[in-house]
Design a protein around this motif. Sequence first.
Motif, PDB file in Angstrom:
ATOM      1  N   MET C 265      -9.349 -20.209  12.059  1.00  0.00           N
ATOM      2  CA  MET C 265      -7.906 -19.992  12.024  1.00  0.00           C
ATOM      3  C   MET C 265      -7.329 -19.993  13.456  1.00  0.00           C
ATOM      4  O   MET C 265      -6.258 -20.548  13.706  1.00  0.00           O
ATOM      5  N   ALA C 266      -8.084 -19.395  14.379  1.00  0.00           N
ATOM      6  CA  ALA C 266      -7.618 -19.373  15.772  1.00  0.00           C
ATOM      7  C   ALA C 266      -7.594 -20.783  16.346  1.00  0.00           C
ATOM      8  O   ALA C 266      -6.662 -21.161  17.071  1.00  0.00           O
ATOM      9  N   ARG C 267      -8.589 -21.549  16.004  1.00  0.00           N
ATOM     10  CA  ARG C 267      -8.654 -22.927  16.494  1.00  0.00           C
ATOM     11  C   ARG C 267      -7.470 -23.732  15.955  1.00  0.00           C
ATOM     12  O   ARG C 267      -6.811 -24.471  16.691  1.00  0.00           O
ATOM     13  N   ALA C 268      -7.201 -23.555  14.662  1.00  0.00           N
ATOM     14  CA  ALA C 268      -6.085 -24.275  14.044  1.00  0.00           C
ATOM     15  C   ALA C 268      -4.761 -23.860  14.695  1.00  0.00           C
ATOM     16  O   ALA C 268      -3.888 -24.691  14.976  1.00  0.00           O
ATOM     17  N   LEU C 269      -4.642 -22.583  14.927  1.00  0.00           N
ATOM     18  CA  LEU C 269      -3.433 -22.074  15.575  1.00  0.00           C
ATOM     19  C   LEU C 269      -3.284 -22.688  16.962  1.00  0.00           C
ATOM     20  O   LEU C 269      -2.203 -23.161  17.351  1.00  0.00           O
ATOM     21  N   ALA C 270      -4.378 -22.709  17.708  1.00  0.00           N
ATOM     22  CA  ALA C 270      -4.339 -23.240  19.072  1.00  0.00           C
ATOM     23  C   ALA C 270      -4.019 -24.725  19.072  1.00  0.00           C
ATOM     24  O   ALA C 270      -3.227 -25.209  19.903  1.00  0.00           O
ATOM     25  N   GLU C 271      -4.618 -25.429  18.134  1.00  0.00           N
ATOM     26  CA  GLU C 271      -4.348 -26.872  18.079  1.00  0.00           C
ATOM     27  C   GLU C 271      -2.879 -27.131  17.781  1.00  0.00           C
ATOM     28  O   GLU C 271      -2.247 -28.002  18.381  1.00  0.00           O
ATOM     29  N   GLY C 272      -2.353 -26.356  16.868  1.00  0.00           N
ATOM     30  CA  GLY C 272      -0.928 -26.499  16.551  1.00  0.00           C
ATOM     31  C   GLY C 272      -0.051 -26.152  17.746  1.00  0.00           C
ATOM     32  O   GLY C 272       0.900 -26.873  18.078  1.00  0.00           O
TER      33      GLY C 272
END
Lengths: 347, 347, 347, 347
Positions: C265-272
């Motif tokens: 979830m953190a990775r997805a957030l960061a990518e966004g």
Amino acid sequence: MNFASDNTGRVHPKIMAALAAANEGHLPSYGTDPITRAAQDRIREIFEAPEAAVHFVSTGTASNALALSLLTPGWGRVFCHENAHIQTSETGAPEFFMGGGKLLLVGGEGGKMDTASFAHALQTYGDASVHAGQNSGLSLTNGTEAGTIYSVGEVRDLSAMAHDAGLAVHMDGARFANALAAQNTSAADATWRAGVDILSLGATKNGCMGAEAVVIFDPAKSMEFEYRRKRGGHLFSKHRYLSAQILAWLDDGLWLELAGHANAMARALAEGLAGIAGVAIDQRVETNGVFVTLPQAAVTRLVAAGASFHYWPEPAEGDASVSLRLICGWDTRPEDVERFLSVLREG
Amino acid sequence: MNFASDNTGRVHPKIMAALAAANEGHLPSYGTDPITRAAQDRIREIFEAPEAAVHFVSTGTASNALALSLLTPGWGRVFCHENAHIQTSETGAPEFFMGGGKLLLVGGEGGKMDTASFAHALQTYGDASVHAGQNSGLSLTNGTEAGTIYSVGEVRDLSAMAHDAGLAVHMDGARFANALAAQNTSAADATWRAGVDILSLGATKNGCMGAEAVVIFDPAKSMEFEYRRKRGGHLFSKHRYLSAQILAWLDDGLWLELAGHANAMARALAEGLAGIAGVAIDQRVETNGVFVTLPQAAVTRLVAAGASFHYWPEPAEGDASVSLRLICGWDTRPEDVERFLSVLREG
Amino acid sequence: MNFASDNTGRVHPKIMAALAAANEGHLPSYGTDPITRAAQDRIREIFEAPEAAVHFVSTGTASNALALSLLTPGWGRVFCHENAHIQTSETGAPEFFMGGGKLLLVGGEGGKMDTASFAHALQTYGDASVHAGQNSGLSLTNGTEAGTIYSVGEVRDLSAMAHDAGLAVHMDGARFANALAAQNTSAADATWRAGVDILSLGATKNGCMGAEAVVIFDPAKSMEFEYRRKRGGHLFSKHRYLSAQILAWLDDGLWLELAGHANAMARALAEGLAGIAGVAIDQRVETNGVFVTLPQAAVTRLVAAGASFHYWPEPAEGDASVSLRLICGWDTRPEDVERFLSVLREG
Amino acid sequence: MNFASDNTGRVHPKIMAALAAANEGHLPSYGTDPITRAAQDRIREIFEAPEAAVHFVSTGTASNALALSLLTPGWGRVFCHENAHIQTSETGAPEFFMGGGKLLLVGGEGGKMDTASFAHALQTYGDASVHAGQNSGLSLTNGTEAGTIYSVGEVRDLSAMAHDAGLAVHMDGARFANALAAQNTSAADATWRAGVDILSLGATKNGCMGAEAVVIFDPAKSMEFEYRRKRGGHLFSKHRYLSAQILAWLDDGLWLELAGHANAMARALAEGLAGIAGVAIDQRVETNGVFVTLPQAAVTRLVAAGASFHYWPEPAEGDASVSLRLICGWDTRPEDVERFLSVLREG
């Protein structure tokens, strides 16, 4: 040519004489004797602080750690310079006596924090909170560990910032006499009038055998200090011998005379060193210490000639130039300084 | 006629002379000087313990509390007599230095536990457990707070019980010299050969200014002691002045001579008191203290004549008879004893 | 849209179910029950450390402070990163449990020290001595307070340096599961095989109610831990409820599954976030935290939309851009991430 | 037939249900959530103490030790009964949290001190002084460790004596609910109106999983408690789960209902035992514990039948009769009591 430390020196003859004079008959123990009262009164008079609580211990570490424990709970945080003796050289005594309190380090040139570096530290470490701890104290060393001094104005500014932030102010005065002798000011102006709440007033380095005074400008804390001192094993039974040292040390301004002499010797040493090629003075020389960098070869000659000093810091193998701390004491003689300089000049 | 405490007396002239003799030139600080080494060696020799670690501090409370902290973790339990100085008169210093360790009290007549009362306490407090804590030490005071002594055999029996129960043995020897002078035995037989692991060897009460030795018969604990001493603020910087006291005190058996004199004065005092109507001796007089009960009227006369002493315990308003502790020191003179007895006899 | 902390989340349903299942009949208290033994065995198995001592407490602060107290005497010094939770957010608990030990701060980018900054700190603070204290520990946080991780190689190199310097190694694993889930390695390789001596293994942030394991790879220290835990008030009486949480958390790899989800979830957030103009990612995103700087106006919109997070650090009045810490948990949903990003994109 | 301890039992279903109900969504951590506020308010209401500070921890040892540390400095002395849990069963936690404070033991029958034994202890230990320490607290356990209770009048008399002597009053209420259920009085009358300054209110033994409240009737001490709790590692991060237990436990008087049931079971057990030949009840049965002496042969039969209990004290090899502690809990069933009695009657 011993410039190793003001702790390697001897006791001033007048203080030895006072000990001999105190050695008569029976006197009440544990600090209830008349010599102790006289010494306490003398300090109150010199500091123009008639209400101050004054107590004696025998080591500087005890004086500092007990004083800090009056200001700081076990969950408290005390700001001090990163080179402060309480941080580098007291083996956790402050933390032990505070019951776990924390020292927060402040940077700054010449062994001194300034309002900018203190403000930076206050911001870095942030507000008190149940997660961070309670910001409770500021400890200033004067004269500093680097041979410099805080001026009265500097103490006043830093203390004002501390009080605004809810911190009480401790002064580590292991060399307070040297700092005072170096300035044209009074003991009161240099301490409580500038915002100092507790002073650890050192006498051992400056001619005593082992005697330090803790001057608590808010006397409401006096009884707590007494409990803490006893619990720390620092209540002398034959207390007159502690107090007699302090009394003689203060008599006729001996304390300032001895400190002034040590300062003058350091100044003479520094002036001599400044004229020698390859030698760099590392810090302003304001009290009795000279910090200097010089070629390894010169140091080798000094050692061969019998000079004593501390490397500051420890040199690495093969360094071409090394740094030394040279401390003058009340018993440093002009000829010691001269001979030290001669060895260097002969190089 | 000062029988208040062995702490109200002065420093023996030979010890003052040793301090003056040590007051020459520069010497390394913090215990690395030759006088310190000589004093340590002398103690090792006297105790026939060539490997023992020997360190010096300036108060008896520090000596006891630091010694106990070597034996006991913060969750540990140390057995001691219910009248032990570490329990009644050190304001929690043992608990502070142990990091919270607990003293468990043992009863017994004459200020002494015996094998029965110690066995009873061991049973009452039970085995070590994660709920009860770790049983870690036994502390014996010799000479005791009641003016009595533990014989070598008694120390041996109690120490053996302690070791069997997993406890290390500390001896509070604030008046060890008095106990030794009262017996026909050696320092080694009275301590490590009888099972003592650490001795707090008191010198202050017996002619010094403020000097105590901690003798650690297991040298593996030496470095830990040094860290603990420094952290407690008890490492003297001008250390030679601590060691010089000890060295002079031991020289030519001065320590036993002074203690023997104090014991003899107490014995003379007790013998005189025993012959006076209405006076009861409360404890066996084996060292330098006499515990006595006598009419209030007699005490009033003593006070009027200038005698000093402690009530033991504090009397209640209107008591017809009161109890006193009378302590003799190295400097008690036969004429002090005689005059004290005269005042009573005149009643 | 709660990204405030992994402590604001709830307990995973499987762990709640395990608590309900444990709630049957009577079981021995204080950790002697079979559920506790099973949880201890499971950890030994996962860490391939059949001899390790494993104990449970209910808070991360207790876990860290008790673990450090096993490594460090009261005069000891523990090196840690200047942003370590033990330094910034535990109100002196480490110092309290260590009995006054000191934390020495090491710098480094990304919440991590490296061999250069650690070497620099070792040199700055110097050798152990009776004046400076005993160098006793190194504490590494993995995953770090900055959302990054130490690789196995980095742990190995720092631990080797620590051991060479006589320091034992503690790992604050409050987010150890996140660190492990982020790497292709084993629990053993990431800890004891890389030189870690004690691990504080956190479970509370990752789906438990309040349960942490202390894994002591040298079992000789086990009993001391038990005494210290009880003395700290951290021995649970109805101990099965602590152990049941841990057991369910480890069952079928739930711990790594939950941590892996939070990391994703953190990775997805960061990518966004990386694709939104005006937004800067401040740290590498390797576990479950995203540190980001963005315009104040955007933050105002997020707050209006109901998002929760911490400022990191606190902004000053009038800052045009501010920095946030965004933490994902096991219960963060992809739609929470998406909505957060949408609010920003709408700006 | 488990009569071993109120800590071996399980969690009441209503409390488990409350934990499940609290397990929804995100809530602020560290005690700032609405469930915590509700639980604090409920306690203030029940104790008719709208200003009291209320904080939660997870173990009784933490509750007692933290409470005592609010009353007592490190040089302080707290009076308690010689069988008090804080003295016998907490491994020095009080001393650790007090920073070295001392427990002074008071005798008395039935696990209770009375005004005579307390007066005796006050006299024995004497006035506060810099040598003895500061007399600072009295701790009363209610219900006691012996299954008895202090009446409101007894608490009032002892508290008045304590306050007269300058001591603050702590109540160890690990079984306060049992004591209250046994009397026709209010929570306020049994505590602050009778002079109690701080109450450690136990819930774990009486149906909770691990939750205790500290009720500080002087709210000025609240922030200090919060610092101390965090520093002790006792501030729960997911705090709602601690508070939800307390709230459900208090709801609709569940706490008194459960305690009343446990008391009734103990009474039934005692009444049955009283009618069996060779069985002696050792203490008045006023709460949920029965202390009994009976033949070894009977105990052997009980063990064979599967009964659990603690020996009290540990018997010696070959004792013909032994003593037991039998504890009833909220989950003790009448049939457990009946079966226990049957086994004995069959003898």
